[in-house]
Design a protein around this motif. Structure first.
Motif, mmCIF file in Angstrom:
data_model
loop_
_atom_site.group_PDB
_atom_site.id
_atom_site.type_symbol
_atom_site.label_atom_id
_atom_site.label_comp_id
_atom_site.label_asym_id
_atom_site.label_seq_id
_atom_site.Cartn_x
_atom_site.Cartn_y
_atom_site.Cartn_z
ATOM 1 N N VAL A 72 1.057 -1.171 0.002
ATOM 2 C CA VAL A 72 -0.123 0.125 0.069
ATOM 3 C C VAL A 72 0.749 1.211 0.117
ATOM 4 N N GLY A 73 2.032 1.151 0.877
ATOM 5 C CA GLY A 73 2.785 2.356 0.920
ATOM 6 C C GLY A 73 3.741 2.615 -0.534
ATOM 7 N N ALA A 74 4.082 1.681 -1.265
ATOM 8 C CA ALA A 74 4.809 1.683 -2.563
ATOM 9 C C ALA A 74 3.750 2.258 -3.384
ATOM 10 N N GLY A 75 2.617 1.579 -3.342
ATOM 11 C CA GLY A 75 1.436 2.025 -4.314
ATOM 12 C C GLY A 75 1.301 3.629 -4.008
ATOM 13 N N GLY A 76 1.254 4.088 -2.847
ATOM 14 C CA GLY A 76 1.105 5.603 -2.857
ATOM 15 C C GLY A 76 2.278 6.265 -3.180
ATOM 16 N N GLY A 77 3.556 5.712 -2.953
ATOM 17 C CA GLY A 77 4.723 6.375 -3.656
ATOM 18 C C GLY A 77 4.534 6.435 -5.169
ATOM 19 N N PHE A 78 4.169 5.286 -5.776
ATOM 20 C CA PHE A 78 4.058 5.481 -7.159
ATOM 21 C C PHE A 78 2.734 6.307 -7.671
ATOM 22 N N LYS A 79 1.837 6.379 -6.810
ATOM 23 C CA LYS A 79 0.690 7.463 -7.203
ATOM 24 C C LYS A 79 1.313 8.793 -7.252
ATOM 25 N N GLN A 80 2.194 9.083 -6.007
ATOM 26 C CA GLN A 80 2.610 10.331 -5.922
ATOM 27 C C GLN A 80 3.634 10.800 -7.063
ATOM 28 N N THR A 81 4.447 9.787 -7.347
ATOM 29 C CA THR A 81 5.169 10.114 -8.818
ATOM 30 C C THR A 81 4.542 10.225 -9.870
ATOM 31 N N LEU A 82 3.618 9.761 -10.224
ATOM 32 C CA LEU A 82 2.547 10.058 -11.239
ATOM 33 C C LEU A 82 2.217 11.492 -11.195
ATOM 34 N N ILE A 83 1.518 11.997 -10.032
ATOM 35 C CA ILE A 83 0.986 13.122 -9.836
ATOM 36 C C ILE A 83 2.005 14.244 -10.154
ATOM 37 N N ASP A 84 3.247 14.005 -9.537
ATOM 38 C CA ASP A 84 4.363 14.992 -9.532
ATOM 39 C C ASP A 84 5.132 15.231 -10.687
ATOM 40 N N ALA A 85 4.857 14.316 -11.507
ATOM 41 C CA ALA A 85 5.433 14.183 -12.815
ATOM 42 C C ALA A 85 4.386 15.085 -13.884
ATOM 43 N N GLY A 86 3.276 15.161 -13.314
ATOM 44 C CA GLY A 86 2.133 15.922 -14.175
ATOM 45 C C GLY A 86 1.362 15.129 -15.055
ATOM 46 N N VAL A 87 1.417 13.586 -14.733
ATOM 47 C CA VAL A 87 0.535 12.666 -15.361
ATOM 48 C C VAL A 87 -1.044 13.118 -15.105
ATOM 49 N N GLY A 88 -1.424 13.765 -13.989
ATOM 50 C CA GLY A 88 -2.524 13.937 -13.503
ATOM 51 C C GLY A 88 -3.237 14.888 -14.530
ATOM 52 N N ASP A 89 -2.605 16.035 -14.721
ATOM 53 C CA ASP A 89 -3.056 16.941 -15.628
ATOM 54 C C ASP A 89 -3.090 16.468 -17.085
ATOM 55 N N MET A 90 -2.058 15.780 -17.553
ATOM 56 C CA MET A 90 -2.100 15.218 -18.801
ATOM 57 C C MET A 90 -3.469 14.270 -19.036
ATOM 58 N N ALA B 271 -4.895 3.904 -10.112
ATOM 59 C CA ALA B 271 -6.002 4.486 -10.961
ATOM 60 C C ALA B 271 -6.453 5.742 -10.180
ATOM 61 N N ALA B 272 -6.508 5.578 -8.961
ATOM 62 C CA ALA B 272 -6.861 6.669 -7.995
ATOM 63 C C ALA B 272 -5.784 7.954 -8.265
ATOM 64 N N GLY B 273 -4.475 7.597 -8.322
ATOM 65 C CA GLY B 273 -3.395 8.611 -8.554
ATOM 66 C C GLY B 273 -3.555 9.332 -9.922
ATOM 67 N N LEU B 274 -4.141 8.506 -10.898
ATOM 68 C CA LEU B 274 -4.259 8.957 -12.299
ATOM 69 C C LEU B 274 -5.292 9.859 -12.331
ATOM 70 N N VAL B 275 -6.388 9.795 -11.744
ATOM 71 C CA VAL B 275 -7.826 10.372 -12.009
ATOM 72 C C VAL B 275 -8.070 11.492 -10.828
ATOM 73 N N ALA B 276 -6.995 11.512 -9.958
ATOM 74 C CA ALA B 276 -7.248 12.418 -8.782
ATOM 75 C C ALA B 276 -7.478 13.937 -9.218
ATOM 76 N N PRO B 277 -6.949 14.504 -10.097
ATOM 77 C CA PRO B 277 -7.072 15.836 -10.732
ATOM 78 C C PRO B 277 -8.599 15.986 -10.959
ATOM 79 N N LEU B 278 -9.388 15.064 -11.788
ATOM 80 C CA LEU B 278 -10.783 14.936 -11.977
ATOM 81 C C LEU B 278 -11.716 15.363 -10.765
ATOM 82 N N ALA B 279 -11.234 14.849 -9.671
ATOM 83 C CA ALA B 279 -12.194 15.015 -8.605
ATOM 84 C C ALA B 279 -12.210 16.502 -8.062
#
Length: 466
Positions: A333-351, A388-396
């Protein structure tokens, strides 16, 4: 006031992405990072914690981000996720262990089965699994309930699929849609959803979903696959006179206590439109996940442990033994949160946000589709939910409270789609039921898909009326 699971994540403070890569390169980096995770889990059989860690670093490397910034994003995400949900997972594990060791789980099972027979048996099994599945991890629930399934099918001469599918459906629906299971909790944290509202809507969707995927679908599964009960796996249960067990009523009350406390806060928020009102402040405290689960654990030590004759030393041992097995879950779960944060900070959410506008795909459906893709690729419902939650978080960001909760449930539904050979649960069910790979695909895998499709359909319908 929304129920929060953790402090604000690094995403909330990030002013600019850790890489200046364009959407094309970033999209390739995301696919490459996920491909690395898939390859490590499915081909090399690497532990999901290590796969997610390496995949996060690979994502940053492919996106051209500085290694130091990638590491900082990953560790920040890991830390905030564990801080937010780690205590809740630990408390849930303690409650589940008390339930199992005290005989409370057996008491629930035996009491319901005494009052059910014939056509009512599949409905009894789905009720048992749903109640037991509230505080237990999915794998623990399977290990606890499958011996009961085998006993009922053997002694009552029932079809194994007719009894087993409802039990599996109950466990799976609870695991994917209803907090305090780890997947929904992490998704709630990622999209900043209200836990109480998500819990209420999750239960509302879970009821018809588990009926369709359990008792109804089991009729078809029993026709498609007719396997005998594996004799070697039928447990020999000890005499009931050898142990003192807590009563049925008090056991059910203990199990449902955290759910009732969290729901009370959600209901008060809806009815009382004043955050400063005393009743809302009180329910905000007792309905907080930490307090609700802690209260259930403390109560369970008396209603379950002491009722079963546990000494203080035995209670302490039970707590110790409940925490050791969740180390791997916490790391994943922790590593998944780390992956999620890496996705967000890389700008994937905006993409993703930009692409979703071009695709004209509703956010709820997009969250489900992304979770389905990751579930099919990795076999892990938890990894699918977190990613998936990390990727679509900006939509919320601009969603209402109810629609944010529905986004969590759409992601949870997608994370359950078509369990197959890269899922540990697939092999666990196959071995316990003595089925072939093809038979397991025709029953367990199809059941998981039914759950996913029915749940997301209900989510989309609810989004039209609330």
């Amino acid at each position: 006031m929304n129920s929060r699971l953790s402090v604000e994540t690094l995403a909330a403070d990030a002013v600019e992405p850790i890489t200046s890569a364009g959407d094309a390169r970033l999209g390739i980096a995301v696919l490459a990072g996920i491909a690395v995770i898939v390859l490590l889990i499915t081909r090399l059989r690497l532990h999901a914690f290590l796969a997610l860690t390496i995949g996060s670093l690979a994502l940053g490397a492919f996106a051209g981000a500085p290694l130091g910034k990638v590491i900082a994003s990953f560790t920040a995400g890991l830390g905030s996720t564990v801080a937010g949900v780690g205590v809740l997972i630990a408390l849930g594990a303690i409650l589940g262990k008390l339930l199992a060791d005290s005989g409370g789980a057996d008491q629930i099972v035996d009491t319901i089965l005494e009052r059910a027979s014939g056509r009512a048996m599949p409905w009894a099994m789905v009720l048992i699994a749903s109640i037991i599945g509230l505080p237990l991890f999915f794998e623990v629930g399977i290990v606890l309930l499958i011996p009961v399934v085998l006993l009922v099918a053997k002694r009552g001469d029932y079809s194994l699929m007719r009894i087993g599918i409802p039990a599996l459906a109950g466990l799976s629906v609870m695991h994917g849609l209803v907090p305090p299971h780890p997947g929904p909790l992490v998704a709630i944290d990622a999209v900043d959803a209200n836990l109480g509202v998500t819990l209420a809507l999750g239960v509302l969707i879970a009821v018809p979903t588990v009926i369709i995927a359990g008792p109804v679908f089991s009729r078809f599964a029993a026709r498609w696959v007719d396997v005998p009960v594996p004799e070697r796996l039928v447990p020999q249960r000890p005499s009931e006179d050898l142990a003192t067990r807590p009563g049925f009523g008090v056991t059910v009350v203990t199990v449902l206590l955290p759910v009732v406390l969290m729901l009370s806060h959600a209901l008060v928020e809806i009815v009382v439109d004043d955050p400063e009102a005393r009743v809302q402040r009180i329910t905000a405290v007792i309905g907080a996940p930490l307090i609700a689960l802690l209260a259930a654990v403390v109560v369970g030590m008396f209603t379950l442990g002491r009722a079963a004759g546990f000494t203080r030393e035995r209670l302490s041992t039970t707590v110790d033994r409940s925490l050791a097995p969740i180390a791997g879950v916490l790391l994943i779960v922790g590593a998944g949160g780390g992956f999620k944060q890496t996705l967000i900070d890389a700008g994937v959410g905006d993409m993703i946000l930009n692409l979703s506008e071009d695709w004209s795909i509703p956010a709820l459906l997009l969250g489900w589709l992304i979770a389905v893709a990751i579930r099919l690729a990795t076999g892990s419902a938890t990894v699918a939910t977190i990613s998936a939650a990390g990727l679509v978080a900006p939509l919320a960001a601009d969603m209402s409270t109810t629609h944010t909760a529905l986004l969590v449930l759409a992601i949870g539904a997608g994370s359950l789609f078509f369990s197959h050979v890269n899922d540990a649960g697939f092999w666990l069910v196959k071995e316990y039921f003595g089925m072939s790979v093809v038979q397991t695909l025709k029953t367990w895998s199809v059941m998981e898909s039914v759950i996913s499709v029915v749940a997301v359909s209900l989510v989309l319908l609810l989004s039209l009326v609330i």
